[in-house]
Design a protein around this motif. Structure first.
Motif, short mmCIF file in Angstrom:
data_model
loop_
_atom_site.label_atom_id
_atom_site.label_comp_id
_atom_site.label_asym_id
_atom_site.label_seq_id
_atom_site.Cartn_x
_atom_site.Cartn_y
_atom_site.Cartn_z
N GLN A 15 -8.08 6.94 -2.27
CA GLN A 15 -8.33 7.91 -1.21
C GLN A 15 -7.05 8.64 -0.81
O GLN A 15 -7.05 9.87 -0.62
CB GLN A 15 -8.92 7.21 0.01
N MET A 16 -5.94 7.92 -0.71
CA MET A 16 -4.69 8.51 -0.24
C MET A 16 -3.96 9.31 -1.31
O MET A 16 -3.20 10.23 -1.00
CB MET A 16 -3.77 7.41 0.29
N LEU A 58 0.83 -1.20 0.00
CA LEU A 58 0.00 0.00 0.00
C LEU A 58 0.87 1.26 0.00
O LEU A 58 0.60 2.22 -0.72
CB LEU A 58 -0.95 0.00 1.20
N ILE A 60 -16.68 4.93 2.04
CA ILE A 60 -15.78 4.00 1.36
C ILE A 60 -16.51 2.72 0.99
O ILE A 60 -16.37 2.19 -0.12
CB ILE A 60 -14.56 3.66 2.25
N ASP A 75 -10.30 -3.78 -0.27
CA ASP A 75 -10.16 -2.36 0.03
C ASP A 75 -8.92 -1.68 -0.56
O ASP A 75 -8.80 -0.47 -0.52
CB ASP A 75 -10.14 -2.15 1.56
N TYR A 127 -8.17 2.36 -1.03
CA TYR A 127 -7.15 3.02 -0.21
C TYR A 127 -6.22 3.84 -1.10
O TYR A 127 -5.92 5.00 -0.79
CB TYR A 127 -6.37 1.99 0.58
#
Length: 266
Positions: free
Chosen positions: A158-159, A121, A211, A151, A155
């Motif tokens: 979103q980040m 990630l 989310i 997810d 993620y």
């Protein structure tokens, strides 16, 4: 029967280490890439929404596709001049597939939701932050459940602020492998339909409930996207929620039932 089992175990014990060797994996990858190119160049192609791909091929974006529908997207990525990384499993099979994708111009980030999840990630967000590369992810891989979005892609979106772009394909001539993901292998001289969805942005301040809604909406769209393509090509779509472990368990149960039936006949 016992001799056959012993031979299979010995054969597996010999080949597993061999197939784990880097040089052997590169050789296998080359022999896998050749038929993929042959199928692609002999197919009649229809690509819907290609302008989205062209816009984001060298920008931060997260292209997601089901684990069983990746084969024929690689040539399009390569010929389209896309700059991207692919999230690959650390397992030897994942490493060999990463080498195959490297032949099509995709670099690998190794990790999964089970091992190396945090690391992958972080690396993915760094890649997107550079501003000139995309990510390619199979959100239901590497072991399922099939057609369920995990997810990770959300993620990343979103980040980083990068959009999620769902992609799928189907063909009129195919061999569907007997696996948990019903991997679709396209055959030569086929009709190849590729559909590229519109970008989906996930706000940085999205709540957990938001989310989940994005995840559910994307999942619903991707399942419908694939099934529509399959219906047009006359291909049966795979079922949801099948995992690699569950598929193996089912196969063992079927094999055991067949053996029991044979013993009764005797």
């Amino acid at each position: 029967m016992i001799q056959n089992k012993t031979f299979r175990k010995a054969w597996k014990k010999f080949w597993e280490p061999v197939l784990g060797m880097g040089i052997i994996q590169w050789i296998v990858a080359v022999f896998m890439a050749i038929p993929i190119w042959f199928v692609y160049f002999t197919s009649v192609k229809k690509i819907t929404n290609i302008e989205v791909f062209q816009k984001y091929r060298r920008k931060p974006a997260i292209f997601i596709m089901w684990h069983g529908r990746t084969m024929m997207l690689s040539p399009m990525i390569c010929l389209g001049g896309m700059r991207a990384y692919v999230v690959a499993s650390r397992h030897k099979d994942g490493r060999m597939m990463a080498k195959l994708q490297r032949l099509f111009g995709l670099r690998a980030i190794y990790g999964s939701s089970h091992k190396g999840g945090v690391s992958v990630l972080r690396k993915g967000v760094k890649v997107l932050a550079r501003g000139d590369h995309a990510l390619c992810i199979s959100p239901d891989g590497p072991g399922g459940p099939s057609l369920r979005i995990k997810d990770g892609a959300l993620y990343f979106a979103q980040m980083s602020g990068a959009p999620i772009i769902p992609v799928s394909y189907s063909v009129s001539r195919a061999w569907i492998q007997e696996r948990w993901d019903r991997y679709l292998v396209a055959l030569p001289f086929t009709k190849l339909n590729i559909n590229i969805g519109n970008p989906v942005f996930v706000p940085r301040k999205a709540s957990a409930e938001d989310i989940e809604k994005y995840r559910a909406d994307l999942e619903k769209f991707m399942v419908a996207q694939m099934r529509e393509l399959d219906a047009e090509c006359g291909i049966e779509s795979p079922e949801q929620d099948l995992t690699a472990s569950e598929f193996k368990r089912q196969k063992r149960e079927v094999a055991a039932a067949k053996k029991a039936a044979k013993r009764k006949k005797k």
